[in-house]
Every structure is written in structure tokens, then in C-alpha cells.
Design a protein around this motif. Structure first.
Motif, short mmCIF file in Angstrom:
data_model
loop_
_atom_site.label_atom_id
_atom_site.label_comp_id
_atom_site.label_asym_id
_atom_site.label_seq_id
_atom_site.Cartn_x
_atom_site.Cartn_y
_atom_site.Cartn_z
N GLN A 136 0.85 -1.18 0.00
CA GLN A 136 0.00 0.00 0.00
C GLN A 136 0.89 1.23 0.00
OE1 GLN A 136 -2.47 -0.40 3.43
NE2 GLN A 136 -3.65 -2.09 2.58
N LYS A 137 0.45 2.27 -0.67
CA LYS A 137 1.18 3.55 -0.73
C LYS A 137 2.60 3.37 -1.28
CE LYS A 137 -1.36 5.49 3.14
NZ LYS A 137 -1.27 6.07 4.46
N MET A 138 2.74 2.65 -2.37
CA MET A 138 4.06 2.41 -2.94
C MET A 138 4.70 3.68 -3.48
SD MET A 138 5.09 -0.64 -2.51
CE MET A 138 6.37 -0.87 -3.71
N GLY A 139 3.89 4.61 -3.98
CA GLY A 139 4.43 5.86 -4.52
C GLY A 139 5.21 6.64 -3.47
N THR A 140 4.65 6.74 -2.28
CA THR A 140 5.31 7.44 -1.18
C THR A 140 6.62 6.77 -0.81
OG1 THR A 140 3.14 8.07 -0.33
CG2 THR A 140 4.99 8.28 1.17
N LYS A 141 6.62 5.46 -0.79
CA LYS A 141 7.83 4.72 -0.44
C LYS A 141 8.92 4.92 -1.49
CE LYS A 141 5.33 1.32 2.22
NZ LYS A 141 4.86 -0.04 2.34
N TRP A 142 8.54 4.93 -2.77
CA TRP A 142 9.52 5.12 -3.83
C TRP A 142 10.12 6.52 -3.78
CZ3 TRP A 142 12.14 1.76 -6.44
CH2 TRP A 142 11.64 0.49 -6.63
N VAL A 143 9.29 7.52 -3.50
CA VAL A 143 9.79 8.89 -3.41
C VAL A 143 10.77 9.01 -2.25
CG1 VAL A 143 9.12 11.27 -2.86
CG2 VAL A 143 7.80 9.95 -4.51
N ARG A 144 10.44 8.43 -1.12
CA ARG A 144 11.32 8.48 0.04
C ARG A 144 12.63 7.75 -0.22
NH1 ARG A 144 9.05 5.62 4.83
NH2 ARG A 144 7.19 6.62 4.05
N LEU A 145 12.56 6.57 -0.80
CA LEU A 145 13.76 5.80 -1.11
C LEU A 145 14.64 6.52 -2.11
CD1 LEU A 145 15.31 3.14 -0.76
CD2 LEU A 145 13.96 2.22 -2.64
N THR A 146 14.02 7.09 -3.14
CA THR A 146 14.79 7.83 -4.14
C THR A 146 15.47 9.04 -3.53
OG1 THR A 146 13.26 7.10 -5.86
CG2 THR A 146 14.64 8.99 -6.37
N SER A 147 14.78 9.73 -2.63
CA SER A 147 15.40 10.90 -1.99
C SER A 147 16.59 10.48 -1.13
CB SER A 147 14.38 11.68 -1.17
OG SER A 147 13.89 10.90 -0.10
N PHE A 148 16.50 9.34 -0.46
CA PHE A 148 17.65 8.86 0.31
C PHE A 148 18.84 8.59 -0.60
CE2 PHE A 148 14.67 6.94 3.69
CZ PHE A 148 14.70 8.12 4.43
N TYR A 149 18.59 7.97 -1.74
CA TYR A 149 19.68 7.69 -2.68
C TYR A 149 20.28 8.98 -3.24
CZ TYR A 149 19.34 2.64 -2.79
OH TYR A 149 19.38 1.32 -2.46
N VAL A 150 19.45 9.95 -3.57
CA VAL A 150 19.95 11.22 -4.10
C VAL A 150 20.83 11.91 -3.06
CG1 VAL A 150 19.25 13.55 -4.82
CG2 VAL A 150 18.11 11.54 -5.78
N ILE A 151 20.38 11.93 -1.82
CA ILE A 151 21.17 12.56 -0.75
C ILE A 151 22.48 11.81 -0.54
CG2 ILE A 151 21.22 13.00 1.74
CD1 ILE A 151 18.18 13.57 1.50
N ALA A 152 22.43 10.49 -0.53
CA ALA A 152 23.64 9.69 -0.32
C ALA A 152 24.63 9.88 -1.46
CB ALA A 152 23.28 8.22 -0.17
N ILE A 153 24.15 9.92 -2.69
CA ILE A 153 25.04 10.11 -3.84
C ILE A 153 25.66 11.49 -3.81
CG2 ILE A 153 25.08 10.33 -6.35
CD1 ILE A 153 23.03 8.00 -6.39
#
Length: 72
Positions: free
Chosen positions: A39-56
Motif C-alpha cells: 500500500q502507498k508504494m508511490g510514497t515509499k519510492w519517493v522516500r527511497l529515491t530521496s535517500f539515494y539522491v542525498i547519499a550520492i
């Protein structure tokens, strides 16, 4: 001596990421399964992507700092 500080910081961050990844993977909630995970996969993908962008971005900044101090 200054270069060893960068190696130490990098190693600490790497070990922290490894330990927390295993803690999450082997948590009781993950072993039992979560029925609401999809449920709410869109929110999870946005959060995960933001973590990767910050880490990179942080990794690139650290690399630039390393190169700058090793040359200069």
C-alpha cells in the motif's frame, strides 16, 4: 595522517550502513511479513529515491573534498 581521517570516516559510515541494513532485514516485522507493504508504494519510492539522491550527493562531495586535499 590527515588522509587516514577520511578512511576512518568512510569506514565508520560503511559499517553503520551494513549493520543497520542487516538489522532491518532480520527484524521481526520483516520475518513475519507485512501485509500492508504494497500500500502507498508511490510514497515509499519517493522516500527511497530521496535517500539515494542525498547519499550520492554526499558521496560526491566527499570525493571532491578528498581529491582537493590530496592534490593541494
Amino acid at each position: 595522517m590527515d588522509m587516514y581521517i577520511y578512511y576512518a570516516i568512510f569506514s565508520i559510515i560503511l559499517l553503520f550502513g551494513l549493520v543497520t541494513t542487516f538489522m532491518i532485514g532480520f527484524s521481526r516485522k520483516n520475518r513475519e511479513g507485512d501485509q500492508t507493504y504494497f500500500q502507498k508504494m508511490g510514497t515509499k519510492w519517493v522516500r527511497l529515491t530521496s535517500f539515494y539522491v542525498i547519499a550520492i550527493a554526499a558521496g560526491l562531495l566527499a570525493l571532491l573534498a578528498y581529491i582537493r586535499y590530496s592534490i593541494g
